[in-house]
Design a protein around this motif. Sequence first.
Motif, PDB file in Angstrom:
ATOM      1  N   PRO A 105       0.849  -1.200   0.000  1.00 29.14           N
ATOM      2  CA  PRO A 105       0.000   0.000   0.000  1.00 29.14           C
ATOM      3  C   PRO A 105       0.884   1.250   0.000  1.00 29.14           C
ATOM      4  N   HIS A 106       0.299   2.367  -0.360  1.00 31.01           N
ATOM      5  CA  HIS A 106       1.040   3.641  -0.368  1.00 31.01           C
ATOM      6  C   HIS A 106       0.285   4.651   0.478  1.00 31.01           C
ATOM      7  N   THR A 107       0.962   5.209   1.469  1.00 31.17           N
ATOM      8  CA  THR A 107       0.440   6.180   2.446  1.00 31.17           C
ATOM      9  C   THR A 107      -0.612   5.569   3.368  1.00 31.17           C
ATOM     10  N   ALA A 108      -0.587   4.255   3.546  1.00 38.29           N
ATOM     11  CA  ALA A 108      -1.473   3.607   4.519  1.00 38.29           C
ATOM     12  C   ALA A 108      -0.789   3.587   5.884  1.00 38.29           C
ATOM     13  N   SER A 109      -1.592   3.518   6.935  1.00 39.92           N
ATOM     14  CA  SER A 109      -1.052   3.485   8.298  1.00 39.92           C
ATOM     15  C   SER A 109      -0.960   2.057   8.806  1.00 39.92           C
ATOM     16  N   VAL A 110       0.103   1.774   9.569  1.00 39.49           N
ATOM     17  CA  VAL A 110       0.271   0.490  10.244  1.00 39.49           C
ATOM     18  C   VAL A 110       0.725   0.762  11.673  1.00 39.49           C
ATOM     19  N   LEU A 111       0.608  -0.241  12.512  1.00 39.36           N
ATOM     20  CA  LEU A 111       1.081  -0.143  13.889  1.00 39.36           C
ATOM     21  C   LEU A 111       2.317  -1.009  14.068  1.00 39.36           C
ATOM     22  N   ILE A 112       3.315  -0.454  14.723  1.00 44.29           N
ATOM     23  CA  ILE A 112       4.485  -1.235  15.135  1.00 44.29           C
ATOM     24  C   ILE A 112       4.585  -1.083  16.638  1.00 44.29           C
ATOM     25  N   GLY A 113       4.298  -2.159  17.352  1.00 44.90           N
ATOM     26  CA  GLY A 113       4.271  -2.075  18.801  1.00 44.90           C
ATOM     27  C   GLY A 113       3.298  -1.017  19.296  1.00 44.90           C
ATOM     28  N   ASP A 114       2.162  -0.874  18.606  1.00 46.91           N
ATOM     29  CA  ASP A 114       1.107   0.097  18.936  1.00 46.91           C
ATOM     30  C   ASP A 114       1.492   1.540  18.654  1.00 46.91           C
ATOM     31  N   ASP A 115       2.613   1.758  17.951  1.00 52.02           N
ATOM     32  CA  ASP A 115       2.994   3.102  17.502  1.00 52.02           C
ATOM     33  C   ASP A 115       2.649   3.242  16.018  1.00 52.02           C
ATOM     34  N   TYR A 116       2.116   4.395  15.658  1.00 50.30           N
ATOM     35  CA  TYR A 116       1.706   4.623  14.274  1.00 50.30           C
ATOM     36  C   TYR A 116       2.900   4.862  13.357  1.00 50.30           C
ATOM     37  N   HIS A 117       2.831   4.238  12.167  1.00 52.35           N
ATOM     38  CA  HIS A 117       3.805   4.450  11.104  1.00 52.35           C
ATOM     39  C   HIS A 117       3.047   4.534   9.785  1.00 52.35           C
ATOM     40  N   THR A 118       3.671   5.171   8.801  1.00 55.24           N
ATOM     41  CA  THR A 118       3.066   5.298   7.478  1.00 55.24           C
ATOM     42  C   THR A 118       3.894   4.524   6.462  1.00 55.24           C
ATOM     43  N   VAL A 119       3.206   3.725   5.640  1.00 53.71           N
ATOM     44  CA  VAL A 119       3.874   2.951   4.597  1.00 53.71           C
ATOM     45  C   VAL A 119       3.937   3.784   3.321  1.00 53.71           C
ATOM     46  N   TYR A 120       5.137   3.912   2.767  1.00 52.77           N
ATOM     47  CA  TYR A 120       5.325   4.602   1.490  1.00 52.77           C
ATOM     48  C   TYR A 120       5.918   3.615   0.486  1.00 52.77           C
ATOM     49  N   TYR A 121       5.345   3.632  -0.717  1.00 49.71           N
ATOM     50  CA  TYR A 121       5.833   2.742  -1.772  1.00 49.71           C
ATOM     51  C   TYR A 121       5.773   3.489  -3.100  1.00 49.71           C
ATOM     52  N   TRP A 122       6.954   3.632  -3.747  1.00 48.03           N
ATOM     53  CA  TRP A 122       7.027   4.268  -5.048  1.00 48.03           C
ATOM     54  C   TRP A 122       7.263   3.191  -6.095  1.00 48.03           C
ATOM     55  N   ARG A 123       6.223   2.928  -6.879  1.00 45.16           N
ATOM     56  CA  ARG A 123       6.265   1.807  -7.810  1.00 45.16           C
ATOM     57  C   ARG A 123       7.351   1.969  -8.872  1.00 45.16           C
ATOM     58  N   GLU A 124       7.585   3.211  -9.323  1.00 44.43           N
ATOM     59  CA  GLU A 124       8.563   3.437 -10.394  1.00 44.43           C
ATOM     60  C   GLU A 124       9.969   3.017  -9.980  1.00 44.43           C
TER      61      GLU A 124
END
Length: 206
Positions: free
Chosen positions: A85-104
């Motif tokens: 996903p791109h700009t989706a939120s995930v939790l790492i140890g209940d802390d928020y992080h944002t996933v970034y993925y540039w397909r190019e």
Amino acid sequence: MDTGKLIFEALNLLGLIHEKTQSPEEKELLLTAADALSFINTTGQQYQFEDYRKDLKTEGPQMVVAAFATREEAETWLEKHSNPPHTASVLIGDDYHTVYYWRETNLRRIPASPALEFYLEELMRDGLPPPVATFNTREEARAWFYNLPERPSQAVIQLGGEPYLAAYHRNIDHLAFHPFSLVDKLKAWREKQQQEQDPEEPGPQS
């Protein structure tokens, strides 16, 4: 009205508005909105969209798409993901992080996000909400929460003598615990930023 019918009628409405719109820029925006709805249908994500709309109507912090115990687990998941996903939120140890993925470039990053701190700050705008229950350990709090007849999207609890927000992410069946003390860290960060922007003027030379 079921989600499929809602999407169908929304597409018709967008089409009618598109016909009456003169601006090329606005026409392109309407087409983008219609394509987004068509994407939900053609990829079979009607139920996910329905759950997302329900989630928007409930209280709780930002939705996440996954939760991990450690950063190593999160990075392994992101590295092996065939279509991240791109700009989706995930939790790492209940802390928020944002996933970034540039397909190019296939560049993948997962930095920390302050979204939760801002949400907790908003909850405390009129003072700290009173806790609905008190626990000594997370295990006790988790057992209590999962035994409730209907699990709320969030609940303020006292955990180990400190106020926490217990947030239930229904889409991944994950219960996270967020300390309200994170707001103090946000305030300290703001003060530091302010000091760096407006350093004190030097005193008179003796």
